[in-house]
Design a protein around this motif. Structure first.
Motif, mmCIF file in Angstrom:
data_model
loop_
_atom_site.group_PDB
_atom_site.id
_atom_site.type_symbol
_atom_site.label_atom_id
_atom_site.label_comp_id
_atom_site.label_asym_id
_atom_site.label_seq_id
_atom_site.Cartn_x
_atom_site.Cartn_y
_atom_site.Cartn_z
ATOM 1 N N GLY A 274 0.821 -1.210 0.000
ATOM 2 C CA GLY A 274 0.000 0.000 0.000
ATOM 3 C C GLY A 274 0.858 1.265 0.000
ATOM 4 O O GLY A 274 2.082 1.216 0.000
ATOM 5 N N ALA A 275 0.179 2.418 0.009
ATOM 6 C CA ALA A 275 0.873 3.699 -0.107
ATOM 7 C C ALA A 275 1.815 3.925 1.072
ATOM 8 O O ALA A 275 3.008 4.148 0.901
ATOM 9 C CB ALA A 275 -0.136 4.823 -0.209
ATOM 10 N N GLY A 276 1.259 3.830 2.297
ATOM 11 C CA GLY A 276 2.049 4.145 3.489
ATOM 12 C C GLY A 276 3.222 3.208 3.672
ATOM 13 O O GLY A 276 4.297 3.633 4.104
ATOM 14 N N ALA A 277 3.059 1.950 3.321
ATOM 15 C CA ALA A 277 4.115 0.965 3.535
ATOM 16 C C ALA A 277 5.278 1.172 2.577
ATOM 17 O O ALA A 277 6.343 0.602 2.760
ATOM 18 C CB ALA A 277 3.551 -0.439 3.372
ATOM 19 N N ARG A 278 5.072 1.934 1.543
ATOM 20 C CA ARG A 278 6.125 2.132 0.549
ATOM 21 C C ARG A 278 6.482 3.610 0.389
ATOM 22 O O ARG A 278 6.708 4.114 -0.709
ATOM 23 C CB ARG A 278 5.697 1.537 -0.803
ATOM 24 C CG ARG A 278 5.738 0.025 -0.826
ATOM 25 C CD ARG A 278 7.174 -0.433 -0.745
ATOM 26 N NE ARG A 278 7.344 -1.823 -0.367
ATOM 27 C CZ ARG A 278 7.465 -2.820 -1.228
ATOM 28 N NH1 ARG A 278 7.395 -2.599 -2.510
ATOM 29 N NH2 ARG A 278 7.666 -4.038 -0.796
ATOM 30 N N GLY A 279 6.469 4.329 1.499
ATOM 31 C CA GLY A 279 7.054 5.664 1.498
ATOM 32 C C GLY A 279 6.175 6.797 1.020
ATOM 33 O O GLY A 279 6.688 7.831 0.598
ATOM 34 N N PHE A 280 4.858 6.655 1.093
ATOM 35 C CA PHE A 280 4.023 7.807 0.757
ATOM 36 C C PHE A 280 3.791 8.625 2.018
ATOM 37 O O PHE A 280 3.383 8.093 3.054
ATOM 38 C CB PHE A 280 2.681 7.352 0.165
ATOM 39 C CG PHE A 280 1.802 8.500 -0.246
ATOM 40 C CD1 PHE A 280 2.111 9.223 -1.389
ATOM 41 C CD2 PHE A 280 0.701 8.874 0.511
ATOM 42 C CE1 PHE A 280 1.325 10.291 -1.771
ATOM 43 C CE2 PHE A 280 -0.094 9.952 0.130
ATOM 44 C CZ PHE A 280 0.215 10.660 -1.013
ATOM 45 N N VAL A 281 4.087 9.922 1.950
ATOM 46 C CA VAL A 281 3.914 10.790 3.111
ATOM 47 C C VAL A 281 2.683 11.647 2.884
ATOM 48 O O VAL A 281 2.675 12.506 1.997
ATOM 49 C CB VAL A 281 5.159 11.677 3.326
ATOM 50 C CG1 VAL A 281 4.961 12.576 4.522
ATOM 51 C CG2 VAL A 281 6.396 10.819 3.515
ATOM 52 N N ARG A 282 1.634 11.400 3.679
ATOM 53 C CA ARG A 282 0.410 12.183 3.448
ATOM 54 C C ARG A 282 0.364 13.411 4.338
ATOM 55 O O ARG A 282 -0.503 14.266 4.165
ATOM 56 C CB ARG A 282 -0.843 11.336 3.589
ATOM 57 C CG ARG A 282 -1.061 10.732 4.967
ATOM 58 C CD ARG A 282 -2.323 9.931 4.976
ATOM 59 N NE ARG A 282 -3.510 10.784 4.865
ATOM 60 C CZ ARG A 282 -4.744 10.324 4.811
ATOM 61 N NH1 ARG A 282 -4.957 9.026 4.812
ATOM 62 N NH2 ARG A 282 -5.778 11.140 4.744
#
Lengths: 888, 85
Positions: free
Chosen positions: A780-788
Motif C-alpha cells: 500500500g501507499a504508506g508501507a512504501r514511502g508515501f507521506v500524506r
C-alpha cells in the motif's frame, strides 16, 4: 624596460634514462652510512646529509661548490647497491623486452629481414611526423609479433613463457629470475635489435632498467626540519634512503661472508621492496612503507602525481600577489559594475604608477602624504613603495615621507593604494564559467567585507551566508584596458551559455516590481518620494488627477526607466496559460505590452526582468547596448527595493493556513488515492492486474501506484493553491518567480507526497517489507514511502523515516555529482583549452589543423544569439509594426 | 543476401568523393592545406563502399560529408583519405 634578445632557442627535448656511469659521474659523493648527523649536529661524511650534497643550514658551506644556503642548489650523490634490483617504473618495458628476445642469445625473435623491415617502417613513421606515442604504439605491435615464435630464429633455442609476478618479480615457467639474471639477459640484446622495440640505443641500454647504482637527490630536495623542541625531523625521502642503506649494508655483509642462499635472497627481496617504495609508495601488490605514526610515506612518484603533486599544485597553479580575500556582503547602493573594497584591503593592495613629467608633482604630493593618509574620516590612497629605475624598492613609512618624496624622479614607479574607480578582477570559486571572474570598479567602503550589488549574485552563484571572494588588482595599463573593455560586469549580462541574460533582478526586486506594476496601483506624492529616495532621477513620471489629488500610476513609474522607443510583448510568470489568451485584456494582468517605452498592460515579474529569464533585460542589452542594460538593472532594482520597503513584505507559516473545508478536501483526495493503491495491490496479489507491455507485473504495479500517488499530491497542491490566492505573500513569491515554487507550498500546506529512492518507491529493509511496522508483502501507499502529512502539520515517525531516506539520497547524489562533473569538466577543459575560432569561423588547434569547419556548425556566437537562433523573426515583425504605427 | 551498404543506413551521413578538379576551390574556401583537414581511414567502412562504387581511391583524395546538424540544418565537412593512422 630591459629588452633581452633570444640567445638560444630550444630545438628539441629528449627524455632518456641515466646510465650507471652517468650517475657515478654526476655524483658528488658516494653514500655509505645510513646515519645523517653526528652527536654535535653536524652532517656525517658520506652520510645522507653530507655537505657535498649541498647545505640547508645557514652558516655552512657546500663542499662541492663552496656556495651558501641561498647560492648552492645542491648536488646529487649515489649509492652502490650490493645486488641489482629492478626499477618499478620499467617493469612493463622489461617484460616486453624479455618476451620478445631470445633467452639464450638475446636476439630479437624475428629474422633479420623482418627486423630491418620493421626498422624501416618505424623510420618512415618518424619522418611522417609520428610522435613518441605513435612510436610506442608501433613498438608494442612489433614486440607482439616477435613474441609469437617460441623458437629463436637465430640460435634455435626453445623460448619459455616469461611471467611477471606483480610488482617486480619475473618468472620463467616456474623458476624465478633474479634481477641479476634479468640484467644479464637485457645486456645480451644487441643495439640494432632495440630499435624495432622502441628504444634508441644511442641513448638507452635496457640493462639500465635494472639498478646497480641509485641516484641520491640533493639535501635541498629533502630538507630536514628542526622542531621547536630542538629535535630533527627528516624528510620522507631521507627516511626511505636510510632504509635502503641499512638493508644494502646487511646484504653486502651477508653475501661477503657467504651466508646461506636463503638469507641472502630474503635480504635481496627486502632491498627490492625498499627501492620500489622509494620510487613509488603506491605500487599495487605491496604494502606502502609507513611512518611511525602510520602515515604512508610520500616518496618520489607521490611528490609529482595528483592534485597535491608538483605539477598541479606548484607548476600549473601558483599563489599570486596583489590579491585579497574576504567575506562578501550585499550593498544595494553600489552599481553592479562596482565592488566595495574595505580600507584595510585597499591600503595593502597597490597599483603601480609610472612617474612622468606630467604627474611628478602629483605623485610627490601623494608620497608626502605617506602610506596611510586620511582626510578627517575620508579615505585617501597612500603610497607603500617607490621603485627606482634600477629595481630597488624603498618602503614608505610615516617617518621617511619627506626624504623619499625628494628622491622621486621621472622614470620611478610608485605603488599607490587602491582608490575609487580602479579596475579589479572579482572572483568566486568554483570558477565554472567566465562570469565567475569579472572586472569591477573599486569603491572604497568602511568595514571588513567586500560589497557587491545583488544583481551579480547569480553569475557568481554567491550568497551571503559566509561566502568569501577574491580580488585581483591589475598591474599594467594593457591589462586594465582589456579588463575594462571585455571583463567589466555589464559585458556579461548576456550569457554565452544560453543566449539570455544571467544578470537581472532577484528575489525582493521581483516582488517589489510586482507590487509596483500588478493591476497598476496608485501612489501618493509622499509614497513616490519615498520610493525614489535612493535613485538619482532624471525628470519625473507624469502624475494623474484622482479626486483632486495628484497620484502616480505604478506602470507609469516603471515606464520612466525604460528606454525610449522600446517595444516588447510577453507573458508574465504569473500567467495561468489559459486556453484562449486574451492578451492585452488579460484579467490577471499577466500579458506585458510595452510600446515606445511605455508599459501599457501586464505585471513586471521574473519573466520580464529576472536573472536567467528576463526578456526585457535581454532585449535592452541587445538593442540598446550593455551600458543601457546596466543602468536599467541598477535603477529598477533600486526602484523595486524602494517599493517593497514602502509596502513591507513578510511571510510566515500562517501563509500556509488553509480553510477547514480545503483541509477536508485534501484529506479526501489523499484517502481516495491510498484506497486506490490498496485496491491495485489487492488486484496484484489476486493476479487480476493487467500487465503493461514491456514490464513485469510488479513493475506495472509500481508504475501505476507511483502515477496514482503523484496525481494525488498534485491535486492536493491544486486544492491548496486554489484556496491561497495571489493575496498570499508566499503565493506571490512563488507565482512571480521571486522565490520558492508552488511545489514547495504544496508540500508545506498539502502533503509531502511519495518519497522516492532511485526513482522508485522504497522497498528494501526487512524481509518483504520496509519496516517491521508493516505486514510482509504490504504494498500500500504508506508501507512504501508515501507521506500524506505536510511540513506544517508535521510527519509521523514512519513518514519521517521515509523522508530521511529521500533526503539522504539527495545529499549523496549532490556530493557524487559535483566530484564527478568536476573531473569531467577538467578533462574537457584540458582537451579544448587551446582551440580557437578564427575569423573564417573555423575552429582550429595550435597546429592549425581544422577541428570544426564552422563554429558550432552554424557559425553563431551563442551569446549574441536569441535563445540559440541567429534572428528572432517574431521580434522583427513586432518592431516593424511598431515603426508603422509610429509613422501613422 | 547481399552485403550491407553502410551508406544507405539512416545514421550514416552522406559521403561524396570530391572530384579532383573541385579540390583546389574547396581548399581555397577553407583556407587550409590538405594536411590540416581531419582524416578518414582508407579502411573506413564508408570508404570501402565508395571504392566499390568509384574504383580505387588513392590517399590524398577528399571526401565531402554532409551531416544533418542540430544547429545549422545541414553542415558540410571534409576529410582527407589516409592509409593508416
Amino acid at each position: 624596460m630591459m629588452r633581452r634578445g633570444i640567445a638560444k632557442r630550444v630545438g628539441a627535448i629528449r627524455f632518456a634514462y641515466m646510465s650507471p656511469d652517468e650517475i657515478r659521474k654526476l655524483s658528488a659523493t658516494k653514500i655509505i652510512t645510513p646515519d645523517t648527523y653526528d652527536d654535535d649536529g653536524f652532517p656525517i661524511e658520506m652520510g645522507l646529509m653530507d655537505t657535498h650534497l649541498g647545505v640547508i643550514e645557514p652558516g655552512l658551506r657546500c663542499k662541492s661548490c663552496g656556495g651558501r644556503v641561498d647560492q648552492c642548489s645542491g648536488h646529487f650523490g649515489h649509492i652502490e647497491l650490493a645486488m641489482p634490483v629492478i626499477h618499478v617504473g620499467f617493469v612493463k618495458e622489461i617484460k616486453k623486452l624479455l618476451r620478445s628476445t631470445c633467452s639464450e642469445c638475446g636476439r630479437i625473435l624475428m629474422s633479420d629481414e623482418e627486423r630491418d623491415m620493421n626498422i624501416g617502417e618505424m623510420r618512415d613513421l618518424e619522418k611522417l611526423g609520428g610522435d613518441s606515442l605513435d612510436v610506442r604504439k608501433m613498438a608494442k605491435e612489433i614486440s607482439g609479433d616477435a613474441r609469437k615464435s617460441d623458437i629463436c630464429p637465430h640460435c634455435g633455442a626453445q623460448q619459455l613463457k616469461i611471467m611477471l609476478d606483480k610488482p617486480t618479480t619475473f618468472r620463467e615457467e616456474n623458476t624465478k629470475l633474479t634481477p641479476k639474471e634479468v640484467r644479464a639477459r637485457l645486456e645480451r640484446i644487441p643495439d640494432r635489435d632495440l630499435i624495432p622495440l622502441g628504444l634508441n640505443p644511442e641513448f638507452v641500454r635496457p640493462e639500465w632498467f635494472v639498478l646497480k647504482v641509485l641516484l641520491v637527490p640533493p639535501v635541498t630536495v629533502r630538507p630536514s626540519i628542526t622542531l621547536e623542541s630542538g629535535d630533527r625531523s627528516e624528510d620522507d625521502l631521507t627516511h626511505k634512503l636510510v632504509d635502503i642503506l641499512r638493508i644494502n649494508h646487511r646484504l653486502r655483509e651477508n653475501r661477503d661472508v657467504g651466508s646461506p642462499q636463503l638469507i641472502v635472497e630474503d635480504l635481496w627481496d627486502l632491498l627490492q621492496y625498499h627501492v620500489t617504495t622509494y620510487i613509488d609508495n603506491q605500487t599495487s601488490g605491496i604494502p606502502p612503507a609507513r611512518h611511525r605514526s602510520g602515515r604512508s610515506l610520500k616518496t618520489l612518484i607521490q611528490r609529482l602525481k595528483g592534485k597535491d603533486g608538483r605539477f598541479r599544485q606548484n607548476l600549473s597553479g601558483k599563489r599570486v600577489n596583489f590579491s585579497a580575500r574576504t567575506v562578501i556582503s550585499p550593498d544595494p547602493w553600489l552599481s553592479m559594475n562596482q565592488v566595495g573594497v574595505p580600507v584595510r584591503a585597499a591600503r595593502e593592495l597597490t597599483v603601480p604608477m609610472k612617474v612622468t613629467g606630467e604627474n611628478i608633482e602629483l605623485i610627490r604630493n601623494m608620497v608626502l602624504r605617506g602610506p596611510e593618509p586620511w582626510d578627517r574620516d575620508r579615505y585617501i590612497p597612500g603610497v607603500n613603495y617607490i621603485i627606482r629605475p634600477d629595481g630597488r624598492r624603498i618602503r614608505l613609512t610615516e617617518t621617511n615621507t619627506e626624504t623619499v618624496a625628494e628622491k622621486v624622479e621621472v622614470g620611478f614607479t610608485v605603488e599607490r593604494g587602491l582608490m575609487d574607480g580602479d579596475v579589479v578582477l572579482f572572483n568566486r570559486q568554483p570558477s565554472l564559467h567566465r562570469m565567475s571572474m569579472m572586472a569591477h570598479e573599486v569603491k572604497i567602503v568602511p568595514g571588513k567585507t567586500f560589497r557587491m550589488n545583488l544583481a551579480v549574485c547569480p553569475p557568481y552563484n554567491a550568497d551571503f551566508d559566509g561566502d568569501e571572494m577574491n580580488i585581483h588588482v591589475l598591474q599594467s595599463e594593457e591589462a586594465r584596458a582589456e579588463a575594462k573593455i571585455m571583463m567589466i560586469v555589464q559585458e556579461h549580462i548576456l550569457s554565452p551559455r544560453f543566449g539570455g541574460p544571467i544578470i537581472g533582478a532577484i528575489q525582493d526586486h521581483i516582488t517589489g516590481l510586482f507590487f509596483l506594476t500588478h493591476k497598476d496601483p496608485l501612489f501618493t506624492r509622499r509614497e513616490v518620494v519615498s520610493i525614489f529616495s535612493n535613485l538619482v532621477m532624471e525628470g519625473s513620471p507624469e502624475a494623474i488627477e484622482v479626486d483632486g489629488e495628484r497620484m502616480w500610476r505604478g506602470k507609469e513609474i516603471f515606464s520612466h526607466f525604460l528606454p525610449e522607443g522600446f517595444n516588447i510583448q510577453l507573458r508574465s510568470s504569473i500567467c495561468e496559460s489559459c486556453e484562449n489568451c486574451k492578451k492585452r485584456d488579460c484579467e490577471n494582468d499577466a500579458y506585458v505590452v510595452i510600446e515606445d517605452g511605455k508599459l501599457l498592460t501586464g505585471t513586471i515579474d521574473e519573466r520580464s526582468v529576472g536573472a536567467f529569464k528576463g526578456y526585457i533585460v535581454d532585449k535592452i542589452a541587445r538593442d540598446f547596448g550593455t551600458s543601457e542594460a546596466r543602468s536599467f538593472i541598477d535603477r529598477i532594482t533600486t526602484l523595486a527595493l524602494g517599493v517593497i520597503t514602502l509596502k513591507g513584505f513578510t511571510t510566515s507559516i500562517q501563509d500556509e493556513d488553509l480553510p477547514r473545508m480545503a483541509i477536508r478536501q485534501i484529506e479526501d483526495t489523499l484517502q481516495q488515492a491510498e484506497d486506490d493503491v490498496r485496491k491495485l495491490a489487492e488486484s496484484y496479489w489476486n493476479g487480476e492486474l493487467e500487465q503493461m507491455p514491456g514490464r513485469t507485473l510488479q513493475e506495472t504495479l509500481e508504475v501505476m501506484a507511483l502515477q496514482r500517488l503523484g496525481k494525488a499530491r498534485d491535486s492536493a497542491g491544486g486544492i491548496a493553491s486554489k484556496h491561497l490566492g495571489l493575496g498570499n505573500n508566499a503565493v506571490k513569491m512563488a507565482r512571480t518567480g521571486a522565490r520558492a515554487s508552488i511545489l514547495n507550498l504544496t508540500q508545506m500546506a498539502g502533503a509531502l507526497g511519495q518519497q522516492a529512492i532511485r526513482g522508485e518507491r522504497p522497498s528494501r529493509g526487512y524481509d518483504r517489507r520496509t519496516l517491521p511496522h508493516f505486514e510482509k508483502g504490504e504494498l500500500g501507499a504508506g508501507a512504501r514511502g508515501f507521506v500524506r502529512s505536510c511540513y506544517k502539520e508535521g510527519l509521523n515517525p514512519i513518514e519521517f523515516f521515509f523522508h530521511s531516506m529521500g533526503g539522504r539520497e539527495g545529499l549523496v547524489d549532490t556530493a557524487v555529482r559535483t566530484s564527478r562533473s568536476g573531473y569531467m569538466q577538467r578533462r574537457l577543459v584540458n582537451a579544448l583549452e587551446d582551440l580557437m575560432v578564427y575569423d573564417d569561423k573555423s575552429v582550429r588547434n595550435p597546429a592549425d589543423t581544422i577541428i570544426q569547419f564552422e563554429y558550432g556548425e552554424d557559425g553563431i556566437d551563442p551569446m549574441r544569439s536569441i535563445k540559440g537562433k541567429a534572428i528572432d523573426m517574431d521580434d522583427i515583425i513586432m518592431e516593424m509594426n511598431a515603426l508603422k504605427r509610429a509613422r501613422g | 543476401m547481399g552485403r550491407l551498404n553502410v551508406m544507405k543506413h539512416a545514421l550514416v551521413p552522406i559521403h561524396r568523393l570530391v572530384p579532383r578538379d573541385e579540390e583546389a576551390e574547396i581548399l581555397g574556401k577553407l583556407k587550409a592545406s590538405k594536411g590540416q583537414l581531419p582524416k578518414i581511414l582508407k579502411a573506413d567502412p564508408v570508404l570501402k563502399q565508395l571504392i566499390e562504387e568509384h574504383g580505387d581511391i588513392e590517399k590524398g583524395r577528399l571526401i565531402e560529408i554532409e551531416r544533418v546538424s542540430m544547429t545549422a540544418g545541414v553542415s558540410k565537412a571534409y576529410r582527407l583519405v589516409v592509409e593508416r593512422e
